[in-house]
Design a protein around this motif. Structure first.
Motif: not given
Length: 177
Positions: A38-42, A66-70
């Motif tokens: 989900m975070a990666q898709q976001c 945050t790590i995945e989004i950053a």
């Protein structure tokens, strides 16, 4: 300043439950594999390409999001203590189990702007949630046009009035709101 509020990904409390963590120990739970996805898709959302800074709650589920989004949105990240979730016990010493948390949350939903004097858990009021989070945003407003904030559902509710949020849902607000 435009702020993209983002609820953390789907949490995984398996390890903290197996370790019998209670209270703040529960906040060490990370993300499920689905939560990571989900975070990666976001992170792919076009609105995040405007972001100049990412602020995050210190809770593990928020920092893992945050790590995945950053990884995709190449901007600085700052952990802000006061972006944490609503507190069922502001002392951090009185609540020992999830049943007590549920009791505090039920009372909070009944009386979100005040605590009954005889209630055993000094939960954080809605006004206190708003004040602490807005104080964080105030420190950044003069320096940024657009930030992302990875935080929690109740924090987002208090800032937007929306009753619930999906994991990794994004809600834009203007600060001051």
């Amino acid at each position: 300043m435009k702020i993209y509020l983002i609820r953390h990904g789907e949490p995984d409390y398996t390890d903290v439950t197996n370790q019998h963590y209670v209270g703040y120990g529960r906040d060490l739970g990370g993300l499920t594999p689905a939560g990571v996805k989900m975070a990666q898709q976001c992170a792919q959302k076009p609105e995040l390409q405007q972001v100049q800074l990412i602020l995050t709650s210190p809770f593990t589920r928020a920092m893992a999001t945050t790590i995945e989004i950053a990884r995709q949105v190449a901007v600085p990240v700052t952990v802000e203590l006061d972006l944490h979730e609503w507190q069922p016990d502001r002392t951090g010493t009185l609540i020992e189990n999830n049943r007590q948390v549920a009791r505090a949350y039920t009372q909070y939903k009944r009386t979100p702007h005040s605590r009954p004097a005889d209630f055993p858990y000094p939960y954080e009021t809605a006004d206190e949630v708003q004040a602490r989070v807005n104080a964080v945003f105030a420190r950044y407003a003069a320096h940024y046009d657009c930030i992302a904030c990875i935080t929690h559902g109740e924090v987002m509710t208090q800032l937007t009035g929306q009753r619930s949020f999906d994991y990794c849902e994004i809600k834009a607000i203007d600060y001051p709101n």
